[in-house]
Scaffold this motif. Structure first.
Motif, short mmCIF file in Angstrom:
data_model
loop_
_atom_site.label_atom_id
_atom_site.label_comp_id
_atom_site.label_asym_id
_atom_site.label_seq_id
_atom_site.Cartn_x
_atom_site.Cartn_y
_atom_site.Cartn_z
N GLY A 1 0.80 -1.21 0.00
CA GLY A 1 0.00 0.00 0.00
C GLY A 1 0.83 1.26 0.00
O GLY A 1 0.33 2.32 -0.34
N GLU A 2 2.09 1.15 0.37
CA GLU A 2 2.95 2.33 0.36
C GLU A 2 3.49 2.55 -1.05
O GLU A 2 3.41 1.69 -1.92
CB GLU A 2 4.11 2.15 1.33
N TYR B 1 -8.65 -4.85 3.22
CA TYR B 1 -7.80 -3.80 3.75
C TYR B 1 -8.41 -3.35 5.07
O TYR B 1 -9.48 -2.76 5.10
CB TYR B 1 -7.74 -2.63 2.75
N THR C 1 -8.88 -0.98 7.08
CA THR C 1 -8.67 0.46 7.26
C THR C 1 -9.12 0.92 8.63
O THR C 1 -8.63 1.91 9.13
CB THR C 1 -9.44 1.26 6.21
N SER D 1 -8.95 7.21 7.37
CA SER D 1 -8.28 8.49 7.62
C SER D 1 -7.64 8.92 6.31
O SER D 1 -7.51 8.14 5.37
CB SER D 1 -7.24 8.34 8.72
N LYS E 1 -4.64 9.57 5.55
CA LYS E 1 -3.42 8.84 5.22
C LYS E 1 -3.76 7.46 4.67
O LYS E 1 -3.13 6.99 3.72
CB LYS E 1 -2.57 8.71 6.48
N THR E 2 -4.75 6.84 5.28
CA THR E 2 -5.13 5.51 4.79
C THR E 2 -5.76 5.57 3.42
O THR E 2 -5.50 4.72 2.58
CB THR E 2 -6.12 4.86 5.77
N ARG F 1 -3.49 5.12 0.61
CA ARG F 1 -3.07 3.72 0.42
C ARG F 1 -4.19 2.88 -0.17
O ARG F 1 -3.94 1.97 -0.96
CB ARG F 1 -2.62 3.12 1.76
N ARG G 1 -4.33 3.66 -3.80
CA ARG G 1 -3.22 3.02 -4.51
C ARG G 1 -3.46 1.52 -4.66
O ARG G 1 -3.23 0.96 -5.73
CB ARG G 1 -1.91 3.27 -3.77
N SER G 2 -3.93 0.91 -3.62
CA SER G 2 -4.23 -0.53 -3.72
C SER G 2 -5.29 -0.76 -4.78
O SER G 2 -5.20 -1.70 -5.56
CB SER G 2 -4.71 -1.07 -2.38
N PRO H 1 1.03 -0.84 5.60
CA PRO H 1 -0.21 -1.13 6.32
C PRO H 1 -1.04 -2.26 5.67
O PRO H 1 -1.79 -2.91 6.36
CB PRO H 1 -0.98 0.18 6.22
N GLN H 2 -0.87 -2.43 4.35
CA GLN H 2 -1.71 -3.44 3.70
C GLN H 2 -0.87 -4.70 3.59
O GLN H 2 -0.28 -4.98 2.56
CB GLN H 2 -2.16 -2.91 2.34
N ASN I 1 -3.99 -1.59 11.19
CA ASN I 1 -3.58 -0.66 10.16
C ASN I 1 -2.42 0.19 10.64
O ASN I 1 -2.59 1.32 11.06
CB ASN I 1 -4.80 0.21 9.82
N GLY J 1 -0.71 6.81 12.14
CA GLY J 1 -1.45 7.89 11.51
C GLY J 1 -2.47 7.39 10.53
O GLY J 1 -3.25 8.15 10.00
N TYR J 2 -2.44 6.07 10.30
CA TYR J 2 -3.42 5.51 9.37
C TYR J 2 -4.80 5.44 10.00
O TYR J 2 -5.79 5.24 9.31
CB TYR J 2 -3.00 4.11 8.95
N LEU J 3 -4.83 5.50 11.33
CA LEU J 3 -6.10 5.27 12.03
C LEU J 3 -6.51 6.48 12.85
O LEU J 3 -7.45 6.40 13.63
CB LEU J 3 -5.97 4.06 12.94
N HIS J 4 -5.82 7.55 12.70
CA HIS J 4 -6.07 8.67 13.60
C HIS J 4 -7.43 9.27 13.30
O HIS J 4 -7.73 9.66 12.19
CB HIS J 4 -4.98 9.72 13.43
#
Lengths: 539, 208, 292, 371
Positions: free
Chosen positions: A460-461, B47, B49, B90, B92-93, B96, B99-100, D15-16, D23, D43-46
């Protein structure tokens, strides 16, 4: 004074030399010293066609010294010292063996030497002396100390000559001395068992060492050592079929190493980089080089359908016939481990992500392709017609007095244990490849080309091109976690030889001290000496 | 458009039920077979999330056993057919997730899990989560609830399979390809120009 | 001969996928659930063939699945299906056991080429793990094969197969069989040796970038290849089979044991699996070799 | 870390990624497969819980605190309720206390079951996860019967608990406990005593005992180092001082010790639940009378409360300012220190294969790390 004779064996080795030299001399290389190369070439001719021991020895020394001067152009002084000390030792050992043989046999001519005249007690020392010569030249443990550094530091093209031809001089010497001049019936079998094991241990150790290398040429150098280990092992069986397998592997190895070293020389020429960690992703820039290297490593790994498999097959069946099961296990183990360094070689250079930018790359002259093409074509040809090699070796075996193996067709390689058909194999490969390619390309599903090399699944990055993604250095590092491989990787013969050199240094200091003593002490020593003599005389 | 309800909202269920407005089923025999296979075998990129990830283990394990329906979890987006966005995203997620999604191969479907993907749910006033997932990605199936029960998830899968098999609605990936500007603009509202890097390139390759 | 070979491939494809379906079902029963339908693996592979697009990393990326497939098919065609039958022999008279042992390595190597070309570090890590594991995996298998070749004075699979009329090699050379079987578990990619594609460690390993038709080919080849491996084990140690029914029965038993063992063990690390393989099965097989 | 000469490669673990717990993401520098540097990315879940709570009344805030930690929401509810009760000076009934202990211990049991699935999944032992998630679901069924929610219960409420126990609930619970106790034997044979698990887990992820105390690690990390720390024992809340239970400790400091500690805790939870069933008063109010919604104001004081969650001490700091809103609420979960300081240090010179293993054994729960 000097006697020469055209023998089938000499023809084979000289033919290989001719291929290697002719194709390599085409490559434009400003640093090359042509007279020395010609001298080296001539000396190899002298070795391969000599028919008396003195001629052989003279050729041998010229070969050592001319390569010394070629290497001296680029190598460090320590490397040169290593090279010359070991090769001098090899020369002396050879000379010693020749002197002993000639002293008792009374002649230097190959055909007239009767080893039976040499007393029993001296046969083992002569064999050992010859072992040392062969082991040093071919790089059998523990005498491989000089090989790797020399290969690494000599000129990139000359490394190919070193690996492809000069290391084979030891193999040639083995066959000539033991089968032609001395004759197997006079030899001590258990000594050769030890040599066979030395050969296979060499190949195992060198294989793992090769995997852990970071420099391209060091990997190939260790791989050379490993491959020659197989040849020595199979020759040390003292069998006709062993010589056949050994010769086959010699041919394959000469061609493969010619291909690989020139390929790597091309890469170094283009990029100026010599480490796996600096290269990567050259595949789409140099597809022809990639495919040539692919052919090379398939043959190196001994994978069907290329020629590499034939020699491996002969080695295995020879060992099977002799019921050397443990030896065979070790050989197969080493050859299974070799896949890893084969893959590292191709991945580190051509695959993966590029590490660093591609600026300053030079255009590659076409002449670099010629030796690779020649080698690749012969390898493919041998894959289709595996018995071509047998046809080549039968006169040699005949001239050495062994049973000649028979073959019904050139496509089929036949041994007592099994046979396989190279033509069918290659045809099958081609057919299946074509069919599946047709299937893949004709499928409904479209293949969408990724434009950006960094569009990879990366959890994912998004990868940052600044960060390294090339696994070239890391590959094989994990082997250190496996206990028995760690033992191999962390120990080397270097400490052993350094110990010896320290010892010799110490003793020379002692001798020097002896000379700088005062006169009265010398008088004392002389007195002591005579006293001891007197005692001995009384007894 | 069907008649508006009293509150002034379009009754979505009526839209779906109305023959006139549902997409015409014009599958050829081959396409029918293809769609059957697509519905029968679903590789899921779950995912995690948000909170919804907690109901993923139950449906993949022995109590609810969604593998019966041909639904299997995979690790990488390349092999996946279905992206489950499990819960709130979020910012940031979301990047991703997009992108996925873009790395998945067509046909691809998105399941939005939980109320948070529909309207922000619990986090309607949070400063760091998106509120409506379908502004950024085309969602083929929403499963509401906080948490949705595993049974609801299974029903969502069954419905999605039904949709795929009978070509009941236009698949989201086609919308995403055709209305790319809309999604892209919405994404840019959040990320600015700093969006997923290979966005344009992938689509350039597809049109060839 | 051509039709014969095609029949072999088709049978292997069908049985391979059926066994894979069975594997999923049996595992599901061990887990306490129903599991997918038996044909689910067919559906998966057909669905993957029917994907509208698949990601491509350049011409070399095609080579990976293709070489893998070549490895699987050539391995299969050099192993005769039945004992003493004229049919379903493929090209086995042109090959031998040593050749087959080498062809079995073609799959990981071909895989390695394709995966290297996509530049995903996870894929390469998986490949490196696979090639490292191969060091340990091949040793006991080779020892067992050498033992059988020496005992039968032939490297021909057909000869080894027919020589077992008085007793299966699994019973006459039990130690060799145990050694080879443990390494066979590894060849089948079952726990505890499933380090290559371990999803919790290296994402999906080699398969990370495979999608659509490439993944479909990779799946098909793995089905064919696992059947070829089962076939080889049956031919070498269980006396081959007189009929297809017998063949299915024997391969299924082997397969079942592999599945059940794989279900109850955790994954080793690469180093641990190589050390285990080099210590235990190799030791067993070496003792067995001494008896030969 | 200096990436000299491209020797190290950089990969993201998450994360994935199937090997990550939730996450989050680990950025790893690898030499071969050996980790030379690790950084935790969050920060992915904030969602900004602590901010969200500031603009919700107490009753509104109560519904979202449970979302702070997904696998185990009840300690959050308990913390929140106890903090509000502490600030507002509400004393809850004995029966409510027992019910809360029951809910907390059931939640602990469910969380350990889920952990078991994750831990075994991290080493490819899928069958344990299949079984344990099933068994966890049986607990969730009881939760559903009790509270109406499977995952988020919103049951422990300032002033008590929200609903009376359903008829026959305790008998069902007792039956379930018997069943789970029997299941533990199965888990022993396939997981805790599994030779391959032992081989993977023993000696991996060894925590330095001194640092463990100094850096403030909690829960199984401490107890796996042989340090007996447990909020239920050290600073008893509810009725834990009336219950007889032990705190399992092991000396190994490694993944295996932590696994055994968790196993011991499951046994203890079952023990506690049985005592709760036996001791629970059958009569008594479950809910205190609370002020009206808009008049429920907290005084200008602050308080710290802590609950022993399934992964260690879970603390809330809460400050009121005399209004119906909470002035400030700060969550201190076990994951933050474990996920950053501990994990980043433990992973250095570790194999890539062990990342998921170690991460699971530390019990890291990203949503609670970021809030």
């Amino acid at each position: 004074m000097f006697n020469f004779a055209m023998t089938p064996l000499g023809n084979l080795f000289f033919g290989l030399t001719l291929i290697v030299f002719a194709s390599l001399l085409l490559i434009k290389n400003e640093r090359r010293d042509l007279p020395l190369h010609i001298l080296l070439f001539a000396s190899l001719g002298v070795i391969f066609y000599a028919s008396d021991l003195i001629t052989l020895f003279v050729g041998w020394e010229i070969m050592s010294w001319s390569s010394y001067f070629i290497i001296a152009k680029s190598a460090r002084i320590e490397t040169l010292q290593k090279y010359i000390i070991f090769n001098l030792a090899a020369g002396f050992a050879l000379l010693g063996a020749i002197v002993l043989i000639v002293a008792f046999a009374g002649t230097t001519l190959y055909g007239e030497i009767d080893f039976g005249k040499v007393p029993e007690a001296l046969r083992v020392p002569i064999t050992l002396l010859l072992f040392v010569t062969i082991a040093i030249k071919s790089g059998i443990m523990p005498f491989h100390y000089w090989v790797v550094d020399t290969y690494e530091e000599s000129d990139h093209i000359f490394s190919a000559i070193l690996s492809a031809i000069i290391s084979k001089a030891g193999i040639f010497l083995f066959i000539v001395i033991f089968s032609q001049i001395i004759g197997y019936r006079y030899l001590h079998g258990s000594l050769f068992d030890i040599l066979a094991w030395l050969g296979v241990i060499t190949s195992i150790v060198a294989t793992f060492k090769a995997i852990s290398q970071e420099e391209l040429k060091r990997l190939l150098a260790y791989s050379s050592i490993a491959q020659i280990g197989y040849i020595v092992t199979v020759l040390a069986l003292l069998e006709g079929s062993g010589i056949e397998a050994g010769l086959y592997h010699t041919i394959i190895h000469t061609l493969v190493k010619l291909l690989l070293f020139v390929n790597i020389a091309s890469i170094i020429y283009i990029t100026g980089k010599t480490k796996f960690s600096q290269l990567g992703n050259l595949l789409y820039d140099y597809p022809a080089l990639f495919i040539l290297l692919l052919i090379g490593i398939i043959a190196l790994a001994g994978m069907p359908p290329l020629g590499g498999f034939n020699s491996k097959f002969l080695i295995y069946t020879t060992l099977l016939e002799k019921k050397k099961a443990l030896l065979l296990v070790a050989v197969m183990f080493s050859s299974a481990s070799a896949f890893l360094y084969c893959y590292k070689l191709i991945y580190g250079i051509y695959l993966g992500q590029a590490s660093g930018d591609k600026e300053g790359y030079r255009e590659l002259p076409m002449s670099f392709y010629i030796p690779q093409f020649i080698a690749a074509i012969i390898l493919v040809l041998l894959g289709i017609l595996p018995s071509l090699g047998i046809a080549l070796f039968n006169p040699i075996l005949g001239s050495l007095g062994f049973e000649v193996s028979s073959y019904s067709s050139l496509f089929e390689l036949h041994t007592a244990f099994a046979s396989f058909n190279g033509g069918v194999l290659m045809g099958l490969f081609g057919l299946v490849f074509a069919l599946i390619l047709l299937l893949v390309t004709s499928m409904r599903s479209k293949a969408v080309k990724v434009r950006d090399r960094y569009d990879i699944s990366y959890c994912g990055e998004t990868p940052d091109p600044q960060n390294n993604l090339h696994y070239g250095y890391g590959m094989g590092q994990e082997l250190r976690r496996i206990s028995f491989i760690r033992v191999i990787l962390e120990n080397s013969t270097a400490t052993y030889w350094e110990h010896i050199s320290k010892l010799s240094g110490d003793s020379s200091v002692m001798v020097k001290k002896l000379y700088s003593l005062g006169t009265q002490y010398i008088g004392l020593f002389i007195l002591l000496f005579f006293t001891i003599l007197l005692f001995l005389g009384v007894r | 458009m069907p008649e508006n309800t009293q509150e002034g909202f379009i009754d979505q269920q009526k839209v779906l039920d109305n023959e006139e407005y549902s997409i015409k089923n014009t599958q050829s025999i081959i396409q029918k077979a293809v769609d059957w296979f697509r519905a029968r075998s679903m590789f899921v990129l779950a995912y995690g999330t948000g909170c919804g990830a907690i109901e993923m283990p139950p449906i993949f394990t022995s109590r609810y056993d969604i593998e019966r329906l041909g639904v299997v979890g995979v690790a990488t987006p390349r092999q996946a057919d279905i992206l489950i966005v499990s819960g709130y995203c979020s910012y940031k997620t979301l990047k991703r997730v997009i992108r996925s999604y873009e790395q998945m191969n067509e046909p691809k479907y998105v399941i939005g899990l939980g109320s948070c993907t529909i309207n922000g749910g619990m986090y309607w006033d949070s400063y760091n989560t998106i509120k409506k997932l379908d502004e950024y990605l085309p969602v083929d199936m929403y499963i509401n609830g906080c948490m949705p029960r595993p049974e609801a998830l299974i029903e969502g899968f069954v419905k999605l399979q039904d949709n795929i098999r009978n070509a009941k609605s236009e698949a989201g990936y086609i919308q995403y390809r055709e209305n790319n500007a809309f999604y892209r603009a919405n994404q840019e509202k959040i990320f600015g120009k700093n969006t997923t890097p290979t966005f344009e390139e992938n689509f350039a390759g597809m049109n060839q | 001969m051509f039709l014969d070979s095609l029949a072999m491939i088709a049978l292997a494809y069908i049985f391979g996928f059926l066994y894979y379906g069975l594997y999923r079902n049996i595992s599901a029963r061990v887990h306490g659930r129903f599991g997918p339908s038996l044909a689910q693996s067919f559906f998966d592979s057909i669905k993957l063939f029917l994907k509208e697009n698949s990601t491509n990393f350049g011409w070399m990326f095609y080579a990976g699945p293709i070489i893998m497939m070549i490895g699987a098919i050539t391995t299969l065609l050099f192993i005769p299906y039945l004992n003493g039958s004229e049919h379903l022999v493929g090209l086995s008279q042109y090959g031998n056991l040593i050749l087959v042992l080498y062809l079995m390595v073609l799959e990981p190597l071909g895989n390695a080429m394709g995966i290297g070309s996509n530049g995903n570090p996870f894929g390469v890590m998986g490949i490196t793990r696979g090639l490292t594991r191969l060091i340990g995996l091949e040793l006991p298998f080779y020892i067992a094969a050498i033992g059988l070749m020496i005992a039968n004075h032939s490297a021909d699979i057909g000869v080894i197969m027919t020589n077992q009329s008085e007793g299966y090699n699994a019973f006459t050379h039990p130690l060799l069989f145990i050694g080879a079987f443990i390494s066979f578990l590894g060849f089948m990619g079952k726990s505890p040796f499933d380090v290559v594609g371990a999803p919790q460690e290296v994402y999906s390993g080699p398969a990370t970038e495979f999608s659509g038709k490439f993944f479909a080919i990779a799946l098909s080849q793995s089905a064919i290849f696992s059947f070829a491996k089962l076939l080889l084990m049956v031919n070498l140690f269980l006396g081959g089979a007189q009929s297809l029914v017998e063949l299915v029965a024997k391969t299924f038993v082997l397969f079942l044991v592999a599945v059940l063992v794989g279900n109850v063990y955790a994954r080793f690390t690469t180093a641990q699996s190589v050390e285990f393989l080099v210590r235990v099965p190799t030791g067993i097989a070496l003792v067995g070799l001494l008896f030969v | 870390m200096e990436n000299n000469d491209n020797r190290l490669i950089k990969i993201y673990h998450g994360p994935q990624h199937p090997g990550i717990t939730g996450n989050m993401s680990m950025e790893l520098d690898l030499l071969g497969e050996t980790i030379k540097g690790a950084r935790t990315h969050v920060g992915y879940l904030h969602r900004g819980f602590e901010k969200l709570i500031e603009r919700r009344t107490i009753i509104q805030a109560f519904t979202i605190v449970c979302r702070i930690c997904v696998p185990e929401p009840d300690p959050n509810e308990e913390n929140f309720a106890r903090a509000v009760e502490g600030l507002a000076g509400i004393e809850i009934s004995q029966r409510a206390k027992y019910i809360r202990v029951m809910v907390l211990e059931m939640a602990r049991l469910a969380a350990q079951m889920l952990w078991m699935g994750g831990q075994s999944g991290s080493i490819g032992l899928g069958v344990v996860g299949q079984w344990s998630v099933y068994d966890r679901d049986l607990i969730l069924d009881l939760f559903e019967e009790l509270t109406g929610g499977r995952v988020y219960h919103m049951y422990i409420y300032p002033g008590g608990v929200r609903r009376e126990l359903p008829n026959g609930f305790l008998e069902k619970l007792a039956q379930l406990l018997d069943y789970l106790e029997g299941r533990l034997l199965a888990y022993d044979s396939i997981f805790f005593e599994n030779s391959t698990f032992k081989k993977r887990a023993i000696g991996v992820g060894v925590v330095n005992r001194d640092e463990a105390l100094k850096n403030g690690y909690v829960g199984q990390v401490l107890r796996g180092c042989g340090i007996e720390r447990d909020v239920r024992r050290d600073n008893p809340y509810l009725v834990y001082d009336k219950l007889d239970f032990e705190i399992p400790t092991y000396e190994g400091c490694d993944v295996y010790s932590r696994a055994l500690v968790r196993r011991g805790e499951m046994v203890e939870s079952i023990k506690i639940l049985r005592q709760v069933i036996a001791q629970m008063p059958s009569e008594g109010a479950i809910m205190q009378k609370l002020p009206k919604h808009r008049k429920f104001k907290l005084p200008k004081e602050d308080i710290y409360v802590a609950t022993e969650s399934a992964r260690g001490e879970f603390g809330y700091y809460m400050a009121g300012d005399g209004s119906e809103f909470i002035r400030r609420m700060q969550v201190k979960g076990p994951s933050l220190i474990h996920g950053f300081t501990l994990l980043e240090n433990l992973l250095v010179d570790e194999e890539l294969s062990n990342v998921a293993l170690i991460m699971n054994s530390l019990g890291i729960c990203p949503p609670e790390m970021e809030r």
